[in-house]
Design a protein around this motif. Structure first.
Motif, short mmCIF file in Angstrom:
data_model
loop_
_atom_site.label_atom_id
_atom_site.label_comp_id
_atom_site.label_asym_id
_atom_site.label_seq_id
_atom_site.Cartn_x
_atom_site.Cartn_y
_atom_site.Cartn_z
N PHE A 79 -13.99 21.31 -11.23
CA PHE A 79 -12.86 20.83 -10.42
C PHE A 79 -11.55 21.32 -11.04
O PHE A 79 -11.43 21.40 -12.26
N PRO A 80 -10.55 21.65 -10.19
CA PRO A 80 -9.25 22.08 -10.74
C PRO A 80 -8.63 20.98 -11.62
O PRO A 80 -8.00 21.26 -12.63
N GLU A 81 -8.85 19.72 -11.21
CA GLU A 81 -8.35 18.60 -12.00
C GLU A 81 -9.45 18.18 -12.98
O GLU A 81 -10.58 17.95 -12.59
N LYS A 82 -9.11 18.13 -14.27
CA LYS A 82 -10.12 17.80 -15.28
C LYS A 82 -10.68 16.39 -15.07
O LYS A 82 -9.94 15.46 -14.81
N VAL A 83 -12.00 16.26 -15.20
CA VAL A 83 -12.63 14.95 -15.05
C VAL A 83 -12.81 14.27 -16.41
O VAL A 83 -12.88 13.06 -16.48
N CYS A 84 -12.86 15.05 -17.47
CA CYS A 84 -12.92 14.50 -18.83
C CYS A 84 -11.54 14.70 -19.46
O CYS A 84 -11.17 15.81 -19.82
N VAL A 85 -10.77 13.62 -19.53
CA VAL A 85 -9.36 13.74 -19.88
C VAL A 85 -9.03 13.38 -21.34
O VAL A 85 -7.93 13.62 -21.79
#
Length: 102
Positions: A65-71
């Motif tokens: 995903f373009p937005e990180k899921v593991c932040v």
């Protein structure tokens, strides 16, 4: 042979397989919510974490995903079937929910 499957005797997460003089209920593919037969191409709808692609329910790679899921810091995403998990990067370990250098 009577087709017992015509009466839909199986549960929602199963499909009916007509056999000579009988029938059996088989489990749907893990990527399915309800199915009409064996495999990810026979899903009525795709399970959470899966999407319809080329008429099959395929795993969604949440790690791309373009937005990180593991932040969290020093954390890597690992795709799993129908989901993902966040793990500490190499050289780090989980201490009370934080990835600290080993």
């Amino acid at each position: 042979d009577l087709d017992e499957c015509a009466a839909s005797p199986c549960k929602d997460h199963q499909y009916c397989l007509n056999t000579d003089g009988s029938f059996s209920c088989k489990a749907c593919d893990a990527s399915c919510v309800g199915c009409t037969g064996e495999g990810s191409d026979k899903c009525k709808t795709c399970a959470s974490g899966y999407m319809k692609e080329d008429e099959k329910c395929t795993d969604i790679d949440e790690c791309n995903f373009p937005e990180k899921v593991c932040v969290k810091e020093n954390q890597d995403c690992v795709n799993t079937s129908g989901s993902y998990k966040c793990v500490c990067s190499e050289g780090f370990e989980d201490k009370d929910g934080t990835c600290v250098q080993t």
